[in-house]
Scaffold this active site. Structure first.
Site, PDB file in Angstrom:
ATOM      1  N   GLU A 150      -9.540  -1.435   5.560  1.00 54.42           N
ATOM      2  CA  GLU A 150     -10.286  -1.305   6.737  1.00 54.42           C
ATOM      3  C   GLU A 150     -11.571  -2.084   7.047  1.00 54.42           C
ATOM      4  OE1 GLU A 150      -8.951   0.552   8.894  1.00 54.42           O
ATOM      5  OE2 GLU A 150      -8.291   2.741   7.999  1.00 54.42           O
ATOM      6  N   HIS A 191      -7.448  -4.463  10.546  1.00 51.22           N
ATOM      7  CA  HIS A 191      -7.088  -4.218   8.975  1.00 51.22           C
ATOM      8  C   HIS A 191      -5.914  -4.685   8.410  1.00 51.22           C
ATOM      9  CE1 HIS A 191      -4.746   0.018   9.782  1.00 51.22           C
ATOM     10  NE2 HIS A 191      -3.859  -0.936   9.212  1.00 51.22           N
ATOM     11  N   ASP A 234       0.965  -1.174   0.039  1.00 49.04           N
ATOM     12  CA  ASP A 234      -0.067  -0.090  -0.078  1.00 49.04           C
ATOM     13  C   ASP A 234       0.667   1.268  -0.004  1.00 49.04           C
ATOM     14  OD1 ASP A 234       0.864  -0.252   2.506  1.00 49.04           O
ATOM     15  OD2 ASP A 234      -1.085  -0.714   3.407  1.00 49.04           O
ATOM     16  N   ASN A 259      -7.461  -2.239  14.250  1.00 50.70           N
ATOM     17  CA  ASN A 259      -8.708  -2.554  14.391  1.00 50.70           C
ATOM     18  C   ASN A 259      -9.122  -3.758  13.231  1.00 50.70           C
ATOM     19  OD1 ASN A 259      -8.241  -1.598  11.559  1.00 50.70           O
ATOM     20  ND2 ASN A 259      -9.397   0.192  11.582  1.00 50.70           N
TER      21      ASN A 259
HETATM   22  C1  GLP Z   1      -0.470   0.676   8.493  1.00 52.93           C
HETATM   23  C2  GLP Z   1      -0.236  -0.469   7.405  1.00 52.93           C
HETATM   24  C3  GLP Z   1      -0.325  -1.869   7.596  1.00 52.93           C
HETATM   25  C4  GLP Z   1       0.334  -2.221   8.952  1.00 52.93           C
HETATM   26  C5  GLP Z   1      -0.296  -1.547   9.902  1.00 52.93           C
HETATM   27  C6  GLP Z   1       0.269  -1.847  11.397  1.00 52.93           C
HETATM   28  O1  GLP Z   1      -1.679   0.789   8.602  1.00 52.93           O
HETATM   29  N1  GLP Z   1      -0.859   0.067   5.930  1.00 52.93           N
HETATM   30  O2  GLP Z   1      -0.039  -2.471   6.495  1.00 52.93           O
HETATM   31  O3  GLP Z   1       0.105  -3.532   9.187  1.00 52.93           O
HETATM   32  O4  GLP Z   1      -0.078  -0.027   9.544  1.00 52.93           O
HETATM   33  O5  GLP Z   1       1.268  -0.874  11.516  1.00 52.93           O
HETATM   34  P1  GLP Z   1       2.097  -1.170  12.721  1.00 52.93           P
HETATM   35  O6  GLP Z   1       3.277  -2.263  12.467  1.00 52.93           O
HETATM   36  O7  GLP Z   1       3.138  -0.052  12.748  1.00 52.93           O
HETATM   37  O8  GLP Z   1       1.547  -1.225  14.117  1.00 52.93           O
END
Ligand code: GLP
Length: 247
Positions: free
Chosen positions: A142, A137, A67, A135
């Site tokens: 989402e 995702h 993404d 959440n």
């Molecule tokens: C973002 C990314 C996700 C990732 C999530 C969790 O929203 N788009 O791919 O898994 O964050 O991030 P973190 O690893 O910093 O908790």
């Protein structure tokens, strides 16, 4: 779906790296799906340090990222392209032409989405690394996203904007939209490795593994994937360990 309870975040990263290393040694032209966020950072450090010791080459490896924020130029320090270059690609021998990150600043975003999905379908990741949002995702899919979705533009939930604000000067700078591989794209990977660390992920991880398969928790779809490994540390797997639903 296989759940592995790791000792701590370092153990989560080491185990993920072991899968990657073994797979690249077997297939040097591996297609590796990569994620951003803080969770995979330690894994990327391991990839770099082992590469620097001369143990593994990425010369023929191809990568596909999940993404990107909409509107940030590639050189923006919070863009996911910048993140990947700085935290991994610049430090290993990968050919940058073999690294793909959606272009969040493409003039025609619909076309970018279409082309990205078609690229994924012809370059199915052998291994897809995933994190999980608090959440539930995955990538930027989402809660409420169709399980049948391909690459698309999303409006980020307030909770995601809050979670990600720590990387920006302040919350108002976090882009409101992102381009993300869809759930169908992610599920096309031959193997999925989801990493979860820290107590903020405990509820989401429980719902992903033990909860109903529902679009309200995008990660729950992984229960239907034929080859998914979930690596959780002690804190992220709290509710799984006590074997009851989060209150
Ligand atoms: C973002 C990314 C996700 C990732 C999530 C969790 O929203 N788009 O791919 O898994 O964050 O991030 P973190 O690893 O910093 O908790």
């Amino acid at each position: 779906m296989r759940f592995i309870l790791a000792k701590d975040a370092t153990d989560v990263s080491q185990r993920a790296y072991d899968f990657i290393r073994k797979s690249i040694l077997q297939n040097p032209s591996l297609i590796l799906g990569l994620a951003t966020g803080s969770t995979p950072l330690e894994l990327y450090k391991l990839m770099i340090s082992d590469h620097k010791r001369g143990n593994l080459s990425y010369k023929k490896v191809k990568t596909i990222n999940l993404d990107e924020y909409v509107g940030l130029p590639e050189g923006h320090p919070q863009s996911y392209r910048y993140f990947m270059d700085n935290n991994l690609f610049n430090h290993i021998d990968i050919d940058k032409n073999n690294t793909k990150v959606p272009r969040g600043n493409a003039i025609n975003l619909d076309k970018e989405c279409e082309e990205y999905s078609s690229f994924v379908s012809t370059n199915r990741p052998d291994i897809q690394i995933l994190g999980i949002g608090s959440n539930g995702h995955i990538a930027f899919n989402e809660p409420g996203t169709s399980f049948n979705s391909s690459t698309h533009i999303v409006k980020l939930k307030d909770s995601t904007i809050k979670d990600n604000a720590r990387f920006f000067e302040n919350e108002s700078e976090v882009p409101q939209q992102a381009i993300t591989m869809g759930i169908k794209d992610i599920m096309s990977a031959k193997m999925i490795i989801l990493l979860a660390t820290g107590s903020s992920k405990a509820e989401a991880l429980y719902r992903a593994i033990k909860g109903p398969i529902t679009e309200d928790c995008p990660a729950s779809i992984l229960q239907t994937h034929p080859n998914t490994v979930i690596l959780g540390d002690h804190t992220s797997s709290f509710w799984i360990r006590v074997n009851r639903e989060p209150e």
